[in-house]
Design an enzyme around this catalytic site. Structure first.
Site, PDB file in Angstrom:
ATOM      1  CG  HIS A 113      -1.999  -1.089   1.102  1.00 39.73           C
ATOM      2  ND1 HIS A 113      -2.618  -1.416  -0.263  1.00 39.73           N
ATOM      3  CD2 HIS A 113      -2.782  -1.525   1.971  1.00 39.73           C
ATOM      4  CE1 HIS A 113      -3.620  -2.300   0.325  1.00 39.73           C
ATOM      5  NE2 HIS A 113      -3.814  -2.454   1.328  1.00 39.73           N
ATOM      6  CG  HIS A 188      -7.984  -0.286   2.235  1.00 35.90           C
ATOM      7  ND1 HIS A 188      -8.818  -1.060   3.399  1.00 35.90           N
ATOM      8  CD2 HIS A 188      -7.022  -1.221   1.949  1.00 35.90           C
ATOM      9  CE1 HIS A 188      -8.084  -2.285   3.387  1.00 35.90           C
ATOM     10  NE2 HIS A 188      -7.019  -2.346   2.572  1.00 35.90           N
ATOM     11  CD  GLU A 330      -9.175  -2.381  -0.816  1.00 38.03           C
ATOM     12  OE1 GLU A 330      -7.945  -1.871  -1.054  1.00 38.03           O
ATOM     13  OE2 GLU A 330      -9.168  -3.573  -0.353  1.00 38.03           O
TER      14      GLU A 330
END
Length: 365
Positions: A113, A188, A330
């Site tokens: 991420h 997210h 997502e």
């Protein structure tokens, strides 16, 4: 209805402060955001009896987000969301080592991420405005410097959320760079569409119905790194092309699922409509009557039921978050694309800009 309070989002770092931004539409829906991570922190929608409830997991204060074990609630994650294998990639012959911050991947950890001090951990600049259609919107901007978390190039990023009168939350992510660099952004948020009449401590999404417009998943190894193969979902627990409960996918063993616990699955969306937004997913709850449909211009969607959540994080209304308390859906580019030559490229440069559009459309069954 008890909205999040601006006073509880007034903390932050010694050099930056958090803000709370509230958007409303004429139908009574309310969406709230904070500049810390450009996060979507609440979404108030009615059930079939007209009762408004918040359908996004999160915290009542900025301190909750700063101290959470699950660090990505509602955040924009990047420069590259998901995992990059061995925390490195190449552009041409040059290799770029990245921050190794994933709990998976031994002895070398992978990149997750965007890194440690990535977009989810930044204080973005914010600007609220009214769109030409009379809808409320907020724009977040951020500059990622060359070399940040190991990525090349100076990257200018803009994320805009607008709450439309048709009860859709529209998210637009744009980015430009002064040299080639990978970019793959997503939001997210964890969703739970249950009725507010349920006891908060009992909330989970196991009875939610899920539909995904995908006939294959992007197969991953035990460290959640793509193998480069697409795995058909026909006759498997992974097939959500027809509506089924989330619980039904956890009934038996599968190489991509932890039985009785959960999954983090990357679905390759079926062929998109040229130039427009295509249907990606539908989440619904029969008890509350709430339904959320996701339309996007992205080629894949990551679906994660939060199976790492163990009750340590205490969220809104003092609710402990356990596995399946919510589900993240997502839209994004293919994971680990810089290391997978057969996947669609996520590289941008001075000429090629990045643009991601996703709409979350809320309604009732």
């Amino acid at each position: 209805m008890k909205l999040l309070s601006a006073s509880t989002f007034s903390g932050g770092s010694p050099t930056s402060s958090a803000e709370l931004i509230t958007l409303r539409n004429r139908n009574g829906l309310v969406a709230q955001f904070t500049n810390y991570g450009a996060r979507w922190v609440s979404m108030w929608t009615p059930d079939r009896n007209g009762n408004l409830s918040d359908v996004i997991l999160g915290f009542d204060t900025i301190d909750g987000y700063l101290k959470a074990g699950e660090r990505y609630h509602g955040a924009i994650v990047g420069r590259v969301c998901g995992r990059i294998s061995n925390a490195r990639f190449k552009i041409g012959k040059r290799e770029y080592p990245l921050a190794s911050n994933d709990v998976y991947g031994t002895p070398v950890r992978n990149h997750l991420h965007g890194g440690i001090n990535a977009f989810h951990n930044c204080y973005w600049k914010s600007h609220t405005y009214i769109t030409p259609l009379g809808e409320e919107a907020v724009e977040f901007t951020n500059i990622s410097q060359n070399g940040e978390e190991g990525y090349p190039g100076n990257l200018h990023v803009k994320v805009t959320y607008s709450l439309r009168e048709d009860n859709a939350l529209r998210m637009e992510c744009e980015a430009t760079a002064d040299r080639p660099t990978p970019v793959n952004l997503t939001n997210h948020a964890f969703f739970n569409l249950q009725s507010s009449s349920l006891i908060p401590g009992e909330m989970n999404v196991l009875s939610h119905l899920l539909v995904l417009n995908a006939s294959a998943i992007i197969a991953c190894d035990s460290e959640l790194i793509p193998t480069g193969q697409l795995l058909p979902v026909d006759d498997t627990l992974l097939d959500f092309r027809v509506s089924r409960t989330i619980a039904s996918s956890l009934m038996r063993e599968h190489s991509q699922i932890q039985k009785g616990k959960g999954f983090s699955l990357a679905y390759a969306l079926d062929e998109a409509e040229e130039g427009g937004l295509s249907f990606a997913a539908r989440l619904s709850d029969e008890i509350s009557g709430r339904k959320m449909e996701i339309y996007t211009n992205q080629p894949s969607v990551q679906v994660y039921n939060g199976y790492f959540m163990d009750g340590t994080d205490i969220g809104k209304e003092q609710t402990r978050y356990y596995a399946s308390a919510g589900i993240a859906i997502e839209p994004q580019g293919y994971p680990d694309a810089p290391n997978q030559p057969s996947f669609p490229s996520i590289l941008i440069d001075e000429m090629k800009k990045y643009r991601h559009i996703t709409e979350y459309r809320f309604s009732l069954d």
